[in-house]
Design a protein around this motif. Structure first.
Motif, PDB file in Angstrom:
ATOM      1  N   MET A 270       0.825  -1.202   0.000  1.00  0.00           N
ATOM      2  CA  MET A 270       0.000   0.000   0.000  1.00  0.00           C
ATOM      3  C   MET A 270       0.862   1.256   0.000  1.00  0.00           C
ATOM      4  O   MET A 270       1.871   1.320   0.676  1.00  0.00           O
ATOM      5  N   LYS A 271       0.434   2.235  -0.778  1.00  0.00           N
ATOM      6  CA  LYS A 271       1.221   3.484  -0.841  1.00  0.00           C
ATOM      7  C   LYS A 271       0.579   4.573   0.001  1.00  0.00           C
ATOM      8  O   LYS A 271      -0.644   4.598   0.179  1.00  0.00           O
ATOM      9  N   ASN A 272       1.424   5.483   0.512  1.00  0.00           N
ATOM     10  CA  ASN A 272       0.902   6.650   1.241  1.00  0.00           C
ATOM     11  C   ASN A 272       0.217   7.596   0.266  1.00  0.00           C
ATOM     12  O   ASN A 272       0.616   7.694  -0.891  1.00  0.00           O
ATOM     13  N   PRO A 273      -0.801   8.336   0.732  1.00  0.00           N
ATOM     14  CA  PRO A 273      -1.323   9.412  -0.114  1.00  0.00           C
ATOM     15  C   PRO A 273      -0.199  10.419  -0.384  1.00  0.00           C
ATOM     16  O   PRO A 273       0.657  10.622   0.487  1.00  0.00           O
ATOM     17  N   PRO A 274      -0.200  11.055  -1.571  1.00  0.00           N
ATOM     18  CA  PRO A 274       0.902  11.958  -1.929  1.00  0.00           C
ATOM     19  C   PRO A 274       1.136  13.064  -0.898  1.00  0.00           C
ATOM     20  O   PRO A 274       2.284  13.403  -0.610  1.00  0.00           O
ATOM     21  N   ALA A 275       0.063  13.617  -0.308  1.00  0.00           N
ATOM     22  CA  ALA A 275       0.249  14.708   0.652  1.00  0.00           C
ATOM     23  C   ALA A 275       1.045  14.242   1.867  1.00  0.00           C
ATOM     24  O   ALA A 275       1.848  14.989   2.429  1.00  0.00           O
ATOM     25  N   LEU A 276       0.840  13.003   2.273  1.00  0.00           N
ATOM     26  CA  LEU A 276       1.574  12.458   3.413  1.00  0.00           C
ATOM     27  C   LEU A 276       3.039  12.226   3.048  1.00  0.00           C
ATOM     28  O   LEU A 276       3.949  12.585   3.798  1.00  0.00           O
ATOM     29  N   ASP A 277       3.264  11.669   1.882  1.00  0.00           N
ATOM     30  CA  ASP A 277       4.641  11.479   1.417  1.00  0.00           C
ATOM     31  C   ASP A 277       5.381  12.804   1.330  1.00  0.00           C
ATOM     32  O   ASP A 277       6.563  12.918   1.670  1.00  0.00           O
ATOM     33  N   HIS A 278       4.646  13.809   0.872  1.00  0.00           N
ATOM     34  CA  HIS A 278       5.225  15.135   0.721  1.00  0.00           C
ATOM     35  C   HIS A 278       5.667  15.680   2.081  1.00  0.00           C
ATOM     36  O   HIS A 278       6.765  16.221   2.227  1.00  0.00           O
TER      37      HIS A 278
END
Ligand SMILES: [Zn+2]
Length: 198
Positions: free
Chosen positions: A1-9
């Motif tokens: 599962m991948k993190n939502p982009p805002a969280l990765d950011h």
């Protein structure tokens, strides 16, 4: 599962802090978002305010919200003594130790070949203009007693003496390898009082 982009950011943004790797950045992000939303908002606002409102004092180079910081604007300070420190925290320590009545210049760093910090990164033009303003009679070198601080002090003393400025170095009551920020105020004050010409 991948993190939502805002969280990765956010995680990748937190990694700009010194000593913060991917794991702790992730922990911090979860903490801010999950446990301390108010704290996160406060942090975001403080960062935004600091970035938009803080600049460097025109005379001493420390952080300031005004053209001149409150120390440089204070006419009661001795104008004939200029103390050079590495960081604003060192200036604060000297002020707390109440051992120096002159003004300061903050390098915002130190010579550090390993980190690619050379003379060009230390605002030397600004420092020279400050030291040669016609009112300064003594420059006190209060860089740390670490290897990098000593090399910086040596470089500065050569540079300033070359221009005919009287230079002194705070005394070695300080522990070897000592950083101003971490010594007790009494020791620091003694080191300033017992400074020697170099
Ligand atoms: Zn200033």
């Amino acid at each position: 599962m991948k993190n939502p982009p805002a969280l990765d950011h956010l995680i990748s943004a937190l990694k700009v802090l010194p000593g913060v790797g991917p794991k702790s950045a992730q922990r911090m992000a979860f903490h801010l978002l999950q446990r301390d939303h108010k704290g996160a908002e406060k942090l975001a606002r403080a960062l935004d305010r600091a970035l938009t409102q803080l600049t460097h004092c025109q005379r001493c180079n420390t952080f300031s919200e005004t053209e001149l910081c409150h120390l440089c604007a204070d006419e009661t300070r001795r104008q004939d003594q200029l103390c050079i420190v590495e960081m604003p925290a060192d200036l604060m320590m000297l002020e707390q130790a109440k051992c120096f009545e002159g003004l300061y210049f903050v390098l915002m760093g130190r010579l550090s070949p390993l980190d690619n910090v050379g003379p060009k990164d230390l605002n030397l033009d600004k420092l020279l203009a400050r030291a040669l303003d016609g009112r300064v009679e003594e420059v006190v070198l209060a860089t740390n007693f670490t290897a990098e601080g000593e090399v910086t002090a040596h470089m500065l003393s050569e540079l300033l003496k070359d221009k005919g400025v009287r230079v002194s170095r705070i005394a070695r009551g300080m522990p070897v390898g000592g950083e101003l920020e971490y010594v007790d105020l009494g020791t620091l004050a003694q080191a300033v009082y017992e400074r020697r010409g170099v």
